[in-house]
Motif scaffolding. Sequence first.
Motif, PDB file in Angstrom:
ATOM      1  N   MET A   1       0.837  -1.190   0.000  1.00 46.26           N
ATOM      2  CA  MET A   1       0.000   0.000   0.000  1.00 46.26           C
ATOM      3  C   MET A   1       0.877   1.247   0.000  1.00 46.26           C
ATOM      4  SD  MET A   1      -3.117  -0.582   2.723  1.00 46.26           S
ATOM      5  CE  MET A   1      -2.733  -2.048   3.646  1.00 46.26           C
ATOM      6  N   ASP A   2       0.424   2.258  -0.718  1.00 49.52           N
ATOM      7  CA  ASP A   2       1.133   3.534  -0.649  1.00 49.52           C
ATOM      8  C   ASP A   2       0.663   4.293   0.591  1.00 49.52           C
ATOM      9  OD1 ASP A   2      -1.301   4.832  -1.244  1.00 49.52           O
ATOM     10  OD2 ASP A   2      -0.755   5.243  -3.316  1.00 49.52           O
ATOM     11  N   GLY A   3       1.237   5.473   0.830  1.00 50.45           N
ATOM     12  CA  GLY A   3       0.931   6.224   2.040  1.00 50.45           C
ATOM     13  C   GLY A   3      -0.539   6.572   2.190  1.00 50.45           C
ATOM     14  N   ALA A   4      -1.181   7.007   1.109  1.00 47.08           N
ATOM     15  CA  ALA A   4      -2.600   7.365   1.171  1.00 47.08           C
ATOM     16  C   ALA A   4      -3.456   6.139   1.495  1.00 47.08           C
ATOM     17  CB  ALA A   4      -3.039   8.008  -0.141  1.00 47.08           C
ATOM     18  N   GLU A   5      -3.121   5.003   0.917  1.00 44.31           N
ATOM     19  CA  GLU A   5      -3.868   3.768   1.205  1.00 44.31           C
ATOM     20  C   GLU A   5      -3.673   3.336   2.656  1.00 44.31           C
ATOM     21  OE1 GLU A   5      -3.823   1.593  -3.156  1.00 44.31           O
ATOM     22  OE2 GLU A   5      -1.992   1.556  -1.930  1.00 44.31           O
ATOM     23  N   LEU A   6      -2.447   3.461   3.164  1.00 42.21           N
ATOM     24  CA  LEU A   6      -2.190   3.132   4.570  1.00 42.21           C
ATOM     25  C   LEU A   6      -3.017   4.029   5.491  1.00 42.21           C
ATOM     26  CD1 LEU A   6       1.678   2.623   4.486  1.00 42.21           C
ATOM     27  CD2 LEU A   6      -0.009   0.881   5.146  1.00 42.21           C
ATOM     28  N   ALA A   7      -3.071   5.316   5.182  1.00 42.25           N
ATOM     29  CA  ALA A   7      -3.848   6.241   6.011  1.00 42.25           C
ATOM     30  C   ALA A   7      -5.324   5.875   6.002  1.00 42.25           C
ATOM     31  CB  ALA A   7      -3.647   7.682   5.526  1.00 42.25           C
ATOM     32  N   ARG A   8      -5.872   5.588   4.837  1.00 39.96           N
ATOM     33  CA  ARG A   8      -7.287   5.215   4.754  1.00 39.96           C
ATOM     34  C   ARG A   8      -7.561   3.907   5.509  1.00 39.96           C
ATOM     35  NH1 ARG A   8     -10.088   8.501   1.444  1.00 39.96           N
ATOM     36  NH2 ARG A   8      -8.937   9.695  -0.103  1.00 39.96           N
ATOM     37  N   TYR A  19      -8.618  -4.470  14.962  1.00 43.66           N
ATOM     38  CA  TYR A  19      -7.329  -4.185  15.590  1.00 43.66           C
ATOM     39  C   TYR A  19      -6.184  -5.008  15.006  1.00 43.66           C
ATOM     40  CZ  TYR A  19     -10.464  -1.597  18.481  1.00 43.66           C
ATOM     41  OH  TYR A  19     -11.428  -0.720  18.894  1.00 43.66           O
ATOM     42  N   ASP A  20      -6.485  -6.150  14.414  1.00 45.60           N
ATOM     43  CA  ASP A  20      -5.436  -6.899  13.716  1.00 45.60           C
ATOM     44  C   ASP A  20      -4.958  -6.113  12.496  1.00 45.60           C
ATOM     45  OD1 ASP A  20      -5.491  -9.004  15.527  1.00 45.60           O
ATOM     46  OD2 ASP A  20      -6.923 -10.170  14.344  1.00 45.60           O
ATOM     47  N   ALA A  21      -5.903  -5.542  11.756  1.00 52.97           N
ATOM     48  CA  ALA A  21      -5.531  -4.720  10.596  1.00 52.97           C
ATOM     49  C   ALA A  21      -4.785  -3.470  11.043  1.00 52.97           C
ATOM     50  CB  ALA A  21      -6.772  -4.345   9.789  1.00 52.97           C
ATOM     51  N   LEU A  22      -5.219  -2.864  12.143  1.00 54.49           N
ATOM     52  CA  LEU A  22      -4.529  -1.680  12.658  1.00 54.49           C
ATOM     53  C   LEU A  22      -3.081  -2.015  12.988  1.00 54.49           C
ATOM     54  CD1 LEU A  22      -4.606   1.276  13.573  1.00 54.49           C
ATOM     55  CD2 LEU A  22      -5.422   0.462  15.807  1.00 54.49           C
ATOM     56  N   ALA A  23      -2.866  -3.134  13.664  1.00 55.39           N
ATOM     57  CA  ALA A  23      -1.504  -3.561  13.996  1.00 55.39           C
ATOM     58  C   ALA A  23      -0.687  -3.817  12.739  1.00 55.39           C
ATOM     59  CB  ALA A  23      -1.538  -4.809  14.868  1.00 55.39           C
ATOM     60  N   ALA A  93      -0.741  14.167  10.423  1.00 56.78           N
ATOM     61  CA  ALA A  93       0.452  14.118   9.575  1.00 56.78           C
ATOM     62  C   ALA A  93       1.106  12.755   9.779  1.00 56.78           C
ATOM     63  CB  ALA A  93       1.411  15.235   9.952  1.00 56.78           C
ATOM     64  N   PHE A  94       1.108  11.941   8.724  1.00 55.16           N
ATOM     65  CA  PHE A  94       1.627  10.580   8.754  1.00 55.16           C
ATOM     66  C   PHE A  94       3.050  10.550   8.218  1.00 55.16           C
ATOM     67  CE2 PHE A  94      -2.881  10.016   8.677  1.00 55.16           C
ATOM     68  CZ  PHE A  94      -3.167   8.766   9.199  1.00 55.16           C
ATOM     69  N   GLU A  95       3.943   9.880   8.934  1.00 53.33           N
ATOM     70  CA  GLU A  95       5.267   9.564   8.421  1.00 53.33           C
ATOM     71  C   GLU A  95       5.228   8.090   8.029  1.00 53.33           C
ATOM     72  OE1 GLU A  95       9.906   9.043   9.774  1.00 53.33           O
ATOM     73  OE2 GLU A  95       8.458   9.786  11.222  1.00 53.33           O
ATOM     74  N   ILE A  96       5.541   7.814   6.773  1.00 54.88           N
ATOM     75  CA  ILE A  96       5.526   6.453   6.245  1.00 54.88           C
ATOM     76  C   ILE A  96       6.964   5.997   6.060  1.00 54.88           C
ATOM     77  CG2 ILE A  96       4.703   4.953   4.391  1.00 54.88           C
ATOM     78  CD1 ILE A  96       2.428   6.415   5.949  1.00 54.88           C
ATOM     79  N   ALA A  97       7.274   4.790   6.541  1.00 51.44           N
ATOM     80  CA  ALA A  97       8.622   4.239   6.378  1.00 51.44           C
ATOM     81  C   ALA A  97       8.520   2.728   6.198  1.00 51.44           C
ATOM     82  CB  ALA A  97       9.494   4.563   7.588  1.00 51.44           C
ATOM     83  N   GLU A  98       9.195   2.234   5.204  1.00 54.83           N
ATOM     84  CA  GLU A  98       9.274   0.798   4.936  1.00 54.83           C
ATOM     85  C   GLU A  98       7.897   0.142   4.858  1.00 54.83           C
ATOM     86  OE1 GLU A  98      12.073  -1.011   7.628  1.00 54.83           O
ATOM     87  OE2 GLU A  98      13.598   0.505   7.177  1.00 54.83           O
ATOM     88  N   GLY A  99       6.962   0.811   4.194  1.00 52.76           N
ATOM     89  CA  GLY A  99       5.649   0.235   3.944  1.00 52.76           C
ATOM     90  C   GLY A  99       4.695   0.227   5.124  1.00 52.76           C
ATOM     91  N   ALA A 100       4.982   1.016   6.159  1.00 44.24           N
ATOM     92  CA  ALA A 100       4.111   1.075   7.334  1.00 44.24           C
ATOM     93  C   ALA A 100       4.056   2.513   7.855  1.00 44.24           C
ATOM     94  CB  ALA A 100       4.623   0.143   8.434  1.00 44.24           C
ATOM     95  N   ILE A 101       3.088   2.775   8.720  1.00 41.32           N
ATOM     96  CA  ILE A 101       2.975   4.086   9.350  1.00 41.32           C
ATOM     97  C   ILE A 101       3.946   4.113  10.527  1.00 41.32           C
ATOM     98  CG2 ILE A 101       1.448   5.701  10.536  1.00 41.32           C
ATOM     99  CD1 ILE A 101      -0.901   4.225   9.057  1.00 41.32           C
ATOM    100  N   ALA A 102       4.964   4.972  10.426  1.00 46.77           N
ATOM    101  CA  ALA A 102       5.984   5.067  11.477  1.00 46.77           C
ATOM    102  C   ALA A 102       5.544   6.011  12.592  1.00 46.77           C
ATOM    103  CB  ALA A 102       7.306   5.542  10.889  1.00 46.77           C
ATOM    104  N   SER A 103       4.837   7.079  12.226  1.00 45.01           N
ATOM    105  CA  SER A 103       4.358   8.015  13.247  1.00 45.01           C
ATOM    106  C   SER A 103       3.208   8.839  12.696  1.00 45.01           C
ATOM    107  CB  SER A 103       5.476   8.940  13.735  1.00 45.01           C
ATOM    108  OG  SER A 103       5.847   9.845  12.716  1.00 45.01           O
TER     109      SER A 103
END
Length: 113
Positions: A1-8, A19-23, A93-103
């Motif tokens: 997923m790209d950053g926008a998809e991760l955020a959605r 919560y499994d998907a959130l993790a 404001a999402f920081e994306i790193a290595e295919g996941a939300i870092a912060s």
Amino acid sequence: MDGAELAREYYRSIDEDDYDALAGVVSGGFVHRRPDRTIEGREAFVSFMRSGRPERETTHVIESVYADDGGDVAVEGRLLRSDGETWFGFVDAFEIAEGAIASIRTYTGPGAE
């Protein structure tokens, strides 16, 4: 997923208590900086979302998603209470790193309807 998809997916998983998907979308070293607290670590964050937040019956309404070339994302929206009333407006404001939300850094204010 790209950053926008991760955020959605982040908002969907919270709103649907998945919560499994959130993790799966936040990194192990995830940090969430909110106006009222900072939560560090995937397990602490998922636990807070599952049982520690002030209201669990909420819905995120996404109004705008902004992504930069590096994959970082900002999302503007409103958080609705269970009765459909706006609780507050937010920008995350999402920081994306290595295919996941870092912060995520959350900014809140009155919500416009």
